[in-house]
Motif scaffolding. Structure first.
Motif, PDB file in Angstrom:
ATOM      1  N   SER A  61       0.862  -1.174   0.000  1.00  0.00           N
ATOM      2  CA  SER A  61       0.000   0.000   0.000  1.00  0.00           C
ATOM      3  C   SER A  61       0.905   1.233   0.000  1.00  0.00           C
ATOM      4  O   SER A  61       2.112   1.116  -0.257  1.00  0.00           O
ATOM      5  CB  SER A  61      -0.942  -0.016   1.208  1.00  0.00           C
ATOM      6  N   VAL A  62       0.338   2.411   0.272  1.00  0.00           N
ATOM      7  CA  VAL A  62       1.109   3.652   0.181  1.00  0.00           C
ATOM      8  C   VAL A  62       0.798   4.533   1.388  1.00  0.00           C
ATOM      9  O   VAL A  62      -0.362   4.678   1.787  1.00  0.00           O
ATOM     10  CB  VAL A  62       0.789   4.432  -1.114  1.00  0.00           C
ATOM     11  N   GLY A  87       3.952  -6.576  -6.979  1.00  0.00           N
ATOM     12  CA  GLY A  87       3.857  -5.445  -7.892  1.00  0.00           C
ATOM     13  C   GLY A  87       2.511  -4.756  -7.907  1.00  0.00           C
ATOM     14  O   GLY A  87       2.270  -3.903  -8.758  1.00  0.00           O
ATOM     15  N   THR A  88       1.623  -5.101  -6.971  1.00  0.00           N
ATOM     16  CA  THR A  88       0.278  -4.523  -6.945  1.00  0.00           C
ATOM     17  C   THR A  88       0.092  -3.686  -5.680  1.00  0.00           C
ATOM     18  O   THR A  88       0.245  -4.197  -4.567  1.00  0.00           O
ATOM     19  CB  THR A  88      -0.798  -5.617  -6.992  1.00  0.00           C
ATOM     20  N   ALA A  89      -0.230  -2.412  -5.858  1.00  0.00           N
ATOM     21  CA  ALA A  89      -0.549  -1.534  -4.723  1.00  0.00           C
ATOM     22  C   ALA A  89      -2.057  -1.566  -4.492  1.00  0.00           C
ATOM     23  O   ALA A  89      -2.839  -1.507  -5.448  1.00  0.00           O
ATOM     24  CB  ALA A  89      -0.090  -0.111  -4.996  1.00  0.00           C
ATOM     25  N   MET A  90      -2.454  -1.669  -3.229  1.00  0.00           N
ATOM     26  CA  MET A  90      -3.871  -1.723  -2.882  1.00  0.00           C
ATOM     27  C   MET A  90      -4.203  -0.569  -1.952  1.00  0.00           C
ATOM     28  O   MET A  90      -3.568  -0.392  -0.914  1.00  0.00           O
ATOM     29  CB  MET A  90      -4.197  -3.056  -2.200  1.00  0.00           C
ATOM     30  N   ILE A  91      -5.213   0.210  -2.348  1.00  0.00           N
ATOM     31  CA  ILE A  91      -5.625   1.373  -1.577  1.00  0.00           C
ATOM     32  C   ILE A  91      -7.140   1.353  -1.430  1.00  0.00           C
ATOM     33  O   ILE A  91      -7.850   1.202  -2.432  1.00  0.00           O
ATOM     34  CB  ILE A  91      -5.181   2.685  -2.256  1.00  0.00           C
ATOM     35  N   GLY A  92      -7.632   1.482  -0.217  1.00  0.00           N
ATOM     36  CA  GLY A  92      -9.079   1.542  -0.026  1.00  0.00           C
ATOM     37  C   GLY A  92      -9.485   1.214   1.395  1.00  0.00           C
ATOM     38  O   GLY A  92      -8.838   0.406   2.070  1.00  0.00           O
ATOM     39  N   GLU A  93     -10.556   1.839   1.845  1.00  0.00           N
ATOM     40  CA  GLU A  93     -11.126   1.568   3.164  1.00  0.00           C
ATOM     41  C   GLU A  93     -12.253   0.549   3.019  1.00  0.00           C
ATOM     42  O   GLU A  93     -13.034   0.606   2.065  1.00  0.00           O
ATOM     43  CB  GLU A  93     -11.673   2.857   3.778  1.00  0.00           C
ATOM     44  N   LEU A  94     -12.342  -0.362   3.963  1.00  0.00           N
ATOM     45  CA  LEU A  94     -13.366  -1.399   3.927  1.00  0.00           C
ATOM     46  C   LEU A  94     -14.514  -1.056   4.869  1.00  0.00           C
ATOM     47  O   LEU A  94     -14.296  -0.656   6.021  1.00  0.00           O
ATOM     48  CB  LEU A  94     -12.774  -2.751   4.331  1.00  0.00           C
TER      49      LEU A  94
END
Length: 504
Positions: free
Chosen positions: A8-9, A103-110
């Motif tokens: 993530s970031v 290689g995959t960035a994941m961003i989001g609130e659940l």
């Protein structure tokens, strides 16, 4: 599998840093712990993630779950890590394969039912992910238009945690692709032809637009100060691609982006109220500071209407941003840097009672001086153009000459800016206002006969050294508008006259 990794970031101002999230299952009694300097909102993520996983038809591990966020020494906060945490736990528990995670960035609130909610800072976060070498990103569908602004990155949108899990299990059609139509909507800007009279103020507005200069408008109420300031963005050239991304990134962090207009292409116009707090103006907050309204005016116009109604500390807080083009805010969890390269437009009445005619003023001389004294000398010394506006008379209102439109003036501004950009681009500047004074005096020194009046002003103390540098910048803008190679004595005199105008 007992160990899994996702990415993530984390955001620190407009700067992002990729965070590696590791999930380890086993080795202790059933509980969940997050390590890596999480704040309270991030610590609560384990409860949100557990509920989202359970309500998505999956099982939460019945062993010790350890989630580590690296770099461990940097404070982390917010809810944008939820999706990455959930995928790390399920991958470590063997519920989904790990093949697509690298290689995959994941961003989001659940949400508790597994829905993905939008978070702030998607654009700067994905720019950081691209710089770090990640090639793919998954974001909430509601932020997909914003995320698609980042090129050379495969961006996918998801509505629900279940959709992401289906994609991880091999279904390539489970996630949404960005819409191919990214044309920004047309933004209406008031036209300069609406302003009646005020020839001198209109000319000053054109000079300010052509050179990127700061402007002070002084005069009774109803003379058009606000109208002129609102029309300044319509005289400025469109933002470049890089500038648009910078402005959009700040708006993303501030949470003011809309799905209908994910990319800002027109110079922003920000007009804070005089009751705005200092932290609301320059940025603030606990932990890591959030951007203020002056950062939201980056590459645009910051209009301070009724400037003398602002507190002295509010006005003095602008001085660093005016000089350096950025704000640095030190807080408990670190220092944030927010760009703030704006054009400052100040508008003020001449006294507190503000009558339509100055002859009707009931304020004492001491009251007038104290009122205008809120604009300190150091701040005014950084304002290039000062214009005294007069009430609109019946003669000027009935003027037969049709006022020039914004398009006509903008064409001249763009030509002048192109001339300045050609001259300064080898040195890294785009406008005359960005050229340092020492450089103008040495490498681009004007003949002595052209600067004789300015030299006399320096020797008599009528102008400061900083003021002299700003006069030279305005003189170069005037010569660019006249399509000349160098300023002449008349241009220097005009620049000095703009500077000599008093606010009272």
């Amino acid at each position: 599998m007992a160990l899994a990794r996702t990415w993530s970031v984390a955001l620190f101002g407009v700067d992002g840093l990729v965070v590696e999230i590791e999930a380890d299952i086993g080795g202790g009694r059933p509980r969940t712990q997050i390590v890596g300097l999480p704040d309270a909102s991030l610590n609560e993520a384990k409860e949100r993630v557990r509920a989202a996983i359970r309500n998505s038809g999956e099982e939460w591990p019945t062993e010790l779950v350890t989630l580590a966020l690296s770099p461990a020494a940097l404070p982390k906060g917010g809810s944008s890590y939820d999706l990455a945490l959930a995928c790390a736990v399920l991958t470590a528990g063997g519920r989904v394969p790990p093949d697509r995670l690298p290689g995959t960035a994941m961003i989001g609130e659940l949400a508790l039912d597994g829905r993905l909610r939008a978070v702030r800072g998607v654009l700067p976060g994905l720019l950081a992910a691209r710089r770090a070498g990640l090639g793919r990103a998954i974001v909430p569908t509601s932020t997909l238009a914003e995320a698609a602004l980042v090129t050379d990155l495969d961006v996918k949108g998801a509505d629900h945690l279940h959709d992401v899990l289906v994609w991880l299990r091999g279904d390539r059609d489970a996630l949404h692709d960005p819409s191919p139509d990214r044309t920004p909507p047309h933004q209406e800007i008031p036209d300069l032809s609406d302003v009646v009279g005020q020839t001198e103020a209109r000319w000053a507005l054109e000079v300010a637009a052509a050179g990127g200069h700061h402007l002070l408008l002084t005069g009774p109420p109803g003379t058009g100060k606000t109208m002129l300031a609102e029309r300044l963005p319509g005289l400025l050239p469109p933002l470049t691609t890089e500038q648009s991304l910078e402005v959009t990134a700040i708006r993303s962090i501030a949470g003011t982006l809309t799905q209908e207009s994910p990319l800002i292409t027109v110079a922003p116009f920000v007009a804070p109220h005089h009751t705005t707090s200092i932290s609301g103006l320059i940025g603030g907050g606990t932990g890591l500071a959030k951007p203020g309204v002056i950062s939201q005016a980056h590459h645009g116009v910051l209009f301070m209407d009724e400037a003398c109604e602002f507190g002295a500390r509010h006005l003095e807080s602008l001085r660093t941003a005016v000089e350096q083009g950025e704000i640095r805010l030190a807080r408990r969890d670190g220092v944030c840097r927010y760009p703030a390269a704006f054009q400052l437009v100040l508008a003020t009445n001449t006294c507190p009672c503000a009558p339509p005619r100055e002859v009707d003023c009931t304020c004492s001389p001491h009251t007038r001086r104290r009122y205008l004294g809120r604009l300190s000398g150091p701040l005014l010394d950084r304002v290039d153009l000062r214009v005294r506006m007069r009430p609109v008379t019946a003669l000027s209102a009935a003027d037969r000459i049709t006022p020039e439109s914004s398009a006509t003036v903008r064409a001249r501004v763009i030509r002048a800016r192109a001339k300045a950009a050609t001259r300064w681009r080898p040195h890294g500047w785009l406008t005359n206002a960005q050229a340092p004074g020492p450089f103008l005096r040495r490498e681009f020194a004007l003949p002595r006969q052209a600067t004789a009046l300015l030299d006399r002003g320096l020797s008599t103390g009528a102008v400061t050294a900083r003021g002299a540098d700003r006069c030279l910048r305005v003189a170069w803008t005037l010569s660019d508008l006249a399509d000349l190679d160098h300023p002449e004595a008349d241009h220097v005199a005009t620049a000095l006259e703009f500077r000599d105008r008093r606010a009272a």
